[in-house]
Design a protein around this motif. Structure first.
Motif, PDB file in Angstrom:
ATOM      1  N   ILE A  90       0.852  -1.207   0.000  1.00 15.97           N
ATOM      2  CA  ILE A  90       0.000   0.000   0.000  1.00 15.97           C
ATOM      3  C   ILE A  90       0.882   1.249   0.000  1.00 15.97           C
ATOM      4  CG2 ILE A  90      -1.734   1.317   1.308  1.00 15.97           C
ATOM      5  CD1 ILE A  90      -2.792  -1.399   2.317  1.00 15.97           C
ATOM      6  N   SER A  91       1.913   1.230   0.868  1.00 15.71           N
ATOM      7  CA  SER A  91       2.909   2.305   0.914  1.00 15.71           C
ATOM      8  C   SER A  91       2.288   3.708   0.861  1.00 15.71           C
ATOM      9  CB  SER A  91       3.867   2.112  -0.268  1.00 15.71           C
ATOM     10  OG  SER A  91       5.122   2.586   0.053  1.00 15.71           O
ATOM     11  N   PRO A  92       1.436   4.057   1.834  1.00 16.39           N
ATOM     12  CA  PRO A  92       0.712   5.333   1.765  1.00 16.39           C
ATOM     13  C   PRO A  92       1.625   6.538   1.949  1.00 16.39           C
ATOM     14  CG  PRO A  92       0.380   4.288   3.904  1.00 16.39           C
ATOM     15  CD  PRO A  92       1.172   3.316   3.077  1.00 16.39           C
ATOM     16  N   LEU A 116       3.815   4.054   8.802  1.00 17.64           N
ATOM     17  CA  LEU A 116       4.444   4.386   7.510  1.00 17.64           C
ATOM     18  C   LEU A 116       4.139   5.828   7.107  1.00 17.64           C
ATOM     19  CD1 LEU A 116       3.709   1.083   5.528  1.00 17.64           C
ATOM     20  CD2 LEU A 116       5.963   1.906   6.235  1.00 17.64           C
ATOM     21  N   MET A 117       2.986   6.348   7.562  1.00 23.12           N
ATOM     22  CA  MET A 117       2.635   7.750   7.272  1.00 23.12           C
ATOM     23  C   MET A 117       3.223   8.699   8.316  1.00 23.12           C
ATOM     24  SD  MET A 117      -1.135   7.847   5.597  1.00 23.12           S
ATOM     25  CE  MET A 117      -2.062   7.599   7.095  1.00 23.12           C
ATOM     26  N   ASP A 158      -7.827   7.897  -0.145  1.00 23.42           N
ATOM     27  CA  ASP A 158      -6.677   7.732  -1.054  1.00 23.42           C
ATOM     28  C   ASP A 158      -6.283   6.257  -1.175  1.00 23.42           C
ATOM     29  OD1 ASP A 158      -6.127  10.632  -1.321  1.00 23.42           O
ATOM     30  OD2 ASP A 158      -5.688  10.474   0.831  1.00 23.42           O
ATOM     31  N   TYR A 159      -6.386   5.554  -0.047  1.00 24.66           N
ATOM     32  CA  TYR A 159      -6.013   4.131  -0.029  1.00 24.66           C
ATOM     33  C   TYR A 159      -7.068   3.369   0.772  1.00 24.66           C
ATOM     34  CZ  TYR A 159      -1.377   6.177  -0.940  1.00 24.66           C
ATOM     35  OH  TYR A 159      -0.329   6.902  -1.446  1.00 24.66           O
ATOM     36  N   GLY A 165      -7.924   7.516  -9.027  1.00 25.75           N
ATOM     37  CA  GLY A 165      -6.461   7.564  -8.881  1.00 25.75           C
ATOM     38  C   GLY A 165      -5.965   6.898  -7.604  1.00 25.75           C
ATOM     39  N   GLY A 166      -6.909   6.544  -6.722  1.00 26.96           N
ATOM     40  CA  GLY A 166      -6.529   5.935  -5.442  1.00 26.96           C
ATOM     41  C   GLY A 166      -6.242   4.440  -5.570  1.00 26.96           C
ATOM     42  N   ILE A 167      -5.742   3.879  -4.489  1.00 23.74           N
ATOM     43  CA  ILE A 167      -5.287   2.474  -4.472  1.00 23.74           C
ATOM     44  C   ILE A 167      -6.206   1.623  -3.604  1.00 23.74           C
ATOM     45  CG2 ILE A 167      -3.411   0.937  -3.670  1.00 23.74           C
ATOM     46  CD1 ILE A 167      -2.740   2.402  -6.293  1.00 23.74           C
TER      47      ILE A 167
END
Length: 441
Positions: A246-248, A271-272, A322-323, A371-373
């Motif tokens: 995912i790597s946000p 990660l964020m 976004d994710y 555009g989101g994941i």
């Protein structure tokens, strides 16, 4: 209370209440004052008996006029424990295995002590013959040797072939490693390794994920000071890879629709760098408490825990994130090393899963911005719950496409196609499926 008696009580709980062994162990071990040696032996006996249940029952049925299903729970469990020690534990003398088992029978079911004593002595006397499996059918032979529901063996041989299946069964019998995820908000991996080693815990860097550490001899984790301080959490590598895929980006808005127990949600939040927001949802109150407790222990301020059923649609979340992660309920056939009871699931128990998974994935897809994941993951190796669900989804939803997975430094098949199939016997980690989709319009 001694190790064998603790193991006996936990095994009775698992047998009578269909509890998972890890949950039963946590419940019974919680307030026990026992040595690490007793804790180790009790745990070995519990997992050993659960993992080898069909094989142990096969031996009992060879030697007993009364078949296993007719025996009382106490006698059945104690026979399994005694035979397991004789057949698998070289560190325990046969005399001790018989003697200690018979002492427990005398305490819990006195009139059966002679019967249990006779069976166990018979195992020792005719060890080679008794422990041998004489079954012609390959499926039933493997089902007995490795203790699996026959339908699983049949399914895997059909899908993977005989050689792969035997490798998989062997790998699932191995003790799983314990992995820690460094809480990089509070400490670096190198600093954490130093602190762990000062506490006598052997620690090794894991190349696949830069915050991951493999540990040996870490006992009684919940009472470990470094754990209490929130310097790490327990999570398998496969599960950490989900967060990496995912790597946000920082300051993103992220939704985890099936969050419990919170490992992936808290990884995403970390990660964020504690910015943006991760909405972590689940439907059960006790699971929400568990997520909250992990969030607060790790010192995260960017996680919002909400009660919501992922199989329902949430109109307030449409086009907002976004994710989105859909780590859906599944058969768990990738994590048998950690939850051996999964081996005994009936095929009928799993038949509704793909439709539940498809529904959750469909709902989750509605929450993704253009555009989101969207990431779909399971801890199973069954294609019917994995790539088949994704292919069906893509047929119906041409506004999504699979995108290559290039966020992790490990070579896994199909990365370039947008999904990973992880197998314990090939990759040495929990079996997982992870797919990455982008909303294109």
């Amino acid at each position: 209370m001694k190790a064998r008696e603790i193991a006996f009580k936990v095994l009775c709980d698992i047998e009578d209440n269909n509890n998972y062994s890890n949950i039963a162990i946590n419940k019974h071990f919680k307030n026990l004052e026992i040595t690490n040696q007793d804790r180790g032996l009790a745990t070995e006996l519990i997992y050993g008996v659960v993992e080898n249940k069909y094989y142990l029952d096969y031996i009992i049925d060879k030697l007993s006029k009364i078949k296993t299903q007719k025996l009382s729970t106490y006698v059945k469990i104690l026979l399994r424990m005694g035979i397991y020690q004789i057949a698998f534990l070289d560190s325990i003398s046969e005399y001790a295995a018989v003697n200690e088992t018979v002492n427990l029978v005398k305490k819990y079911d006195k009139r059966s002590s002679g019967f249990v004593n006779a069976i166990l002595r018979n195992v020792i006397r005719n060890k080679e013959d008794v422990l041998d499996i004489n079954i012609d059918s390959k499926i039933m032979y493997l089902s007995t040797k490795y203790s699996y529901s026959p339908w699983m063996i049949k399914d895997w041989i059909k899908n993977f072939g005989e050689e792969f299946t035997e490798d998989l069964l062997e790998a699932n019998n191995e003790k799983p490693s314990i992995y820690l995820r460094t809480n990089t908000l509070k400490i670096t991996r190198d600093e954490l390794i130093n602190k762990l080693e000062q506490g006598g815990i052997k620690s090794f860097k894991v190349p696949t994920v830069e915050e991951a550490i493999r540990v040996e001899n870490l006992k009684n984790i919940e009472n470990n000071d470094l754990f209490k301080e929130g310097l790490f959490t327990i999570q398998d590598i496969s599960s950490m890879i989900v967060g990496k895929v995912i790597s946000p980006k920082e300051k993103s808005l992220v939704l985890d629709v099936c969050s419990a127990p919170g490992g992936k949600s808290t990884h995403l939040a970390t990660l964020m760098n504690n910015t943006g927001k991760v909405v972590a949802r689940d439907v059960f109150e006790h699971k929400l408490k568990l997520i909250n407790s992990t969030v607060s222990r790790l010192g995260l301020t960017n996680v919002e825990v909400e009660s919501f059923d992922a199989s329902e649609i949430d109109n307030n979340s449409i086009d907002k994130f976004d994710y989105v992660l859909a780590d859906v309920p599944c058969s768990g056939l990738g994590i048998i090393r950690r939850k051996p009871e999964i081996k005994y699931k009936a095929k009928a128990e799993l038949k509704d899963l793909p439709s539940i998974q498809s529904k959750i994935l469909y709902n989750a897809s509605k929450y993704v911005k253009v555009g989101g994941i969207l990431v779909y993951s399971t801890c199973t190796i069954q294609d019917v719950e994995n790539i088949s669900v994704i292919n069906d989804f893509l047929k119906e939803n041409d506004n999504f496409e699979l995108v290559p997975i290039d966020e992790i430094n490990v070579d896994l098949d199909n990365q370039d196609k947008g999904y990973l199939k992880i197998y314990p016997n090939i990759h040495g980690m929990d079996g997982f499926f992870i797919s990455k989709l982008r909303r294109v319009r």
